[in-house]
Scaffold this active site. Structure first.
Site, PDB file in Angstrom:
ATOM      1  CB  CYS A   2      19.668 -62.148  -1.181  1.00 61.17           C
ATOM      2  SG  CYS A   2      18.503 -61.374  -2.290  1.00 61.17           S
ATOM      3  NE  ARG A  27      22.529 -60.545   8.748  1.00 64.11           N
ATOM      4  CZ  ARG A  27      23.754 -60.370   8.263  1.00 64.11           C
ATOM      5  NH1 ARG A  27      23.939 -60.180   6.993  1.00 64.11           N
ATOM      6  NH2 ARG A  27      24.787 -60.394   9.059  1.00 64.11           N
ATOM      7  CD1 TRP A  69      14.446 -56.876   1.285  1.00 68.66           C
ATOM      8  CD2 TRP A  69      15.728 -56.066  -0.366  1.00 68.66           C
ATOM      9  NE1 TRP A  69      14.302 -55.516   1.256  1.00 68.66           N
ATOM     10  CE2 TRP A  69      15.064 -54.993   0.255  1.00 68.66           C
ATOM     11  CE3 TRP A  69      16.584 -55.802  -1.433  1.00 68.66           C
ATOM     12  CZ2 TRP A  69      15.242 -53.676  -0.157  1.00 68.66           C
ATOM     13  CZ3 TRP A  69      16.757 -54.486  -1.839  1.00 68.66           C
ATOM     14  CH2 TRP A  69      16.089 -53.443  -1.198  1.00 68.66           C
ATOM     15  CG  ASN A  93      23.446 -61.669  -1.288  1.00 63.18           C
ATOM     16  OD1 ASN A  93      22.798 -60.738  -1.744  1.00 63.18           O
ATOM     17  ND2 ASN A  93      24.108 -61.594  -0.150  1.00 63.18           N
ATOM     18  N   GLY A  94      23.126 -60.739  -4.614  1.00 67.16           N
ATOM     19  CA  GLY A  94      23.811 -59.721  -5.415  1.00 67.16           C
ATOM     20  C   GLY A  94      22.937 -59.320  -6.590  1.00 67.16           C
ATOM     21  CD  GLU A 457      19.433 -41.917  12.599  1.00 64.80           C
ATOM     22  OE1 GLU A 457      19.616 -41.726  11.388  1.00 64.80           O
ATOM     23  OE2 GLU A 457      19.250 -43.053  13.083  1.00 64.80           O
ATOM     24  CE  LYS A 461      16.617 -45.190  12.945  1.00 71.35           C
ATOM     25  NZ  LYS A 461      18.015 -45.514  12.819  1.00 71.35           N
ATOM     26  CD  GLU A 464      15.279 -47.685   9.426  1.00 69.70           C
ATOM     27  OE1 GLU A 464      15.536 -46.873  10.347  1.00 69.70           O
ATOM     28  OE2 GLU A 464      16.088 -48.524   9.056  1.00 69.70           O
ATOM     29  CG  HIS A 480      13.854 -19.962   2.843  1.00 66.96           C
ATOM     30  ND1 HIS A 480      13.848 -18.638   2.469  1.00 66.96           N
ATOM     31  CD2 HIS A 480      14.654 -20.041   3.930  1.00 66.96           C
ATOM     32  CE1 HIS A 480      14.638 -17.955   3.285  1.00 66.96           C
ATOM     33  NE2 HIS A 480      15.139 -18.783   4.185  1.00 66.96           N
ATOM     34  CE  LYS A 579      21.140 -53.872  11.863  1.00 67.54           C
ATOM     35  NZ  LYS A 579      20.700 -52.558  12.407  1.00 67.54           N
TER      36      LYS A 579
END
Ligand code: AGP
Length: 584
Positions: A2, A27, A69, A93-94, A457, A461, A464, A480, A579
């Site tokens: 947000c 974002r 968001w 926001n929060g 990583e 990526k 995402e 295993h 973001k």
């Protein structure tokens, strides 16, 4: 996540609010709205989807705006902000953690709710407390709230915007034409000449002038932030996406992010702490967490200092042991990640010195830490972190180098900017792999040692931005259990940069090949590329194996980018992601 904007002044508010929200669009969000106070009273427009869809036709010179968001309730127009209750309009926001209890209380009083959000309850509390003094009403409402919030509130019969902040970022600013509020510098227009970061528990009133207040409502001086906006421009010619443009900036980001940590100069205070650090704990999330894992490998190998890396969200809730002499590194591109902020605060409370490694210098994490170590990657707009990861590695490897010196040991110097240029060119061939990856059911990334960190990583990526299920796995662990999932439709990316471990990784390659998987190799070792088991490879320039994630990240990012395109996705704005993750 947000984002909030607000404006009151001599110009029409709606276009300014829309422009500010557009600047923060990258974002990630799923709905948007604005409220403008004009001659005819309060006018509100909200919608699911993009900011473009909001009209700039609402007339009035005072307004607030929001991109949401979704956390509590679906991404619908009804759940979008601003929320209105009687004379009050509010953006938040929060997360309000006691929203359920507060809502029950409001419902018992016969109040009606229009959304499923936690935020609407704040509008109700402010409306109930409002008797002509908006600042007093917001303060009264905030005293009931648990959780995190950045708020911008206006009242239909007032000529001001009141802002409040706890744990979520909020800036307020001032220019000749009026006063501004925004979650980030990027949303403040050039006309805003001065900006201040609201501290936790503080309030601001935006009217003819700007006034800041502490929790006791005594007026106070603000903490001015540097208005660096130059990196937030448009997409330069030659690039279709910010992600690709930001990858092209990796060599410069790495060169700029090396730190000169020594007895004299800017980082001398940090050097002092490093000299006495007996134990290093790192807290971070996502990509920053993977950068921290790379540091752990290099620091333990070259400096023999114990390092413990924990995802920030886990650290804060496990009552961590923080031995005397602990240095806590909090690594974050944005410096606003709620979990990282909370974990750093927890380490500090338990006696650790906290150094913030951040790319955004005016961020909350930078302000809360004992030391600020900057990565100088420049603004990163794509949701997927690329250049900021390599910049974090450059800075972290500088710390390894300094630590080794302090311990009387040798660590090879780090400088891979030139090699990164070559890696960018050689990685382009991953475009040819993309259609096969896009058609896969799942993908595996395998490696050992530092290559395992790179594999984690690479997998993040790909997930995402291509939305493909994938896993980063320690090559030796496959047999295993996970080997059961490998078949002819599973592409496997093997990363091998360590001469000592290469044959072991190649054993795992043979194992997956024997189950029909196609294997794509990323390596710095020329002797591996002619192996028959390999479908294709990217051969990177030679480099010290402990530092190699800074290079192997490049073809991994490029592969994710091309696969996202092959899947028809926008790599800059992956679904469901933001973001900077400013909520827990
Ligand atoms: C990276 O591609 C992701 N977008 C995400 O994992 C990110 O690294 C994480 O949310 C941490 O963000 P920060 O570095 O801003 O704290």
């Amino acid at each position: 996540m947000c984002e909030i904007v607000g404006y009151i002044g001599t110009r029409e508010a709606a276009p300014i609010l829309k422009k500010g929200l557009k600047e923060l669009e990258y974002r990630g969000y799923d709905s948007a709205g604005i409220a403008v106070l004009g001659r005819g009273g309060l006018a509100v427009e909200k919608r699911a989807g993009r900011v473009e869809g909001l009209s700039a036709a609402l007339r009035g010179r005072c307004g607030i705006g929001h991109t949401r968001w979704a956390t509590h309730g679906a991404p619908t127009a009804q759940n979008a902000h601003p929320h209105v209750c009687r004379k009050i309009a509010l953006v938040h926001n929060g997360i309000i953690e006691n929203a359920h209890t507060l809502k029950e209380e409001c419902l018992a009083r016969g109040e009606k709710f229009l959304s499923e959000t936690d935020s609407e309850v704040v509008a109700h509390l402010v409306a109930r407390a409002y008797r002509g003094d908006l600042l007093a009403a917001v303060r009264e409402a905030c005293s009931r709230l648990e959780g995190s919030y950045a708020l911008a509130v206006l009242a239909e019969d007032g000529k001001q915007i009141v802002c409040a902040r706890k744990k979520s970022p909020l800036l307020v600013g001032k220019g000749e034409d009026g006063c501004y509020a925004a979650s980030d510098v990027a949303a403040l227009p050039p006309k805003c000449e001065k900006a201040y970061a609201l501290a936790d528990g503080d309030f601001a009133v935006l009217g003819k002038d700007l006034a800041l207040f502490g929790a006791d409502l005594c007026e106070k001086e603000g903490e001015e932030v540097v208005l660096e906006r130059k990196e937030e421009g448009g997409l330069p010619f030659g690039f279709r996406h910010f992600m690709r443009k930001e990858m092209a900036e990796i060599p410069r980001a790495m060169a700029n992010s090396r730190l000169e940590i020594k007895e004299t100069g800017d980082f001398s205070r940090f050097y002092e702490v490093l000299c006495h650090a007996e134990y290093i704990q790192i807290v971070a999330c996502g990509t920053a967490y993977h950068a921290a894992l790379c540091f752990e490998h290099a620091a333990e190998k070259f400096c023999r200092v114990p390092v413990e890396v924990t995802t920030a969200g886990e650290y804060r809730y496990r009552d961590p042991i923080v031995p005397k002499g602990t240095l806590c590194l909090a690594v974050s591109q944005s410096g606003e990640t709620a979990d990282t902020l909370a974990a750093a605060a927890c380490a500090r409370e338990k006696g650790a010195k906290v150094a913030a490694l951040v790319n955004v210098l005016h961020s909350s994490l930078a302000r809360a830490a004992d030391f600020v170590l900057p990565t100088r990657a420049g603004g990163e707009r794509a949701v997927a972190a690329t250049k900021s990861f390599c910049a974090q590695l450059a800075a972290l490897y500088s710390i390894v180098h300094a630590l080794a010196g302090i311990a009387g040991r040798e660590a090879p110097p780090f400088s891979l900017a030139k090699e990164a240029e070559t890696a960018l060119v050689r990685s382009e061939k991953t475009a040819r792999w993309a259609s096969r990856f896009a058609a896969a059911r799942s993908v595996y990334f395998i490696g050992r040692g530092a290559d395992y960190c790179a594999a984690l990583e690479g997998s993040l990526k790909l997930k995402e931005i291509s939305y493909l299920p994938s896993e980063g796995y320690a090559a030796g662990e496959l047999k295993h259990g996970t080997l059961a999932l490998i078949d002819g439709r599973t592409p496997v990316v093997a990363i091998a940069t360590s001469r000592a471990l290469a044959e072991k990784t190649m054993n795992a390659v043979s194992e997956v090949r024997a189950r029909g998987a196609r294997v794509y190799l990323i390596t710095t070792l020329p002797e591996l590329v002619s192996r028959g088991e390999i479908e294709d490879f990217v051969l990177l320039p030679p480099c010290e194996e402990e530092y190699s994630p800074a290079l192997t990240a490049i073809p991994l990012q490029m592969l994710a980018y091309h696969t996202a395109l092959a899947c028809g996705n926008d790599p800059d704005k992956p679904r469901n992601l933001a973001k900077s993750v400013t909520v827990e």
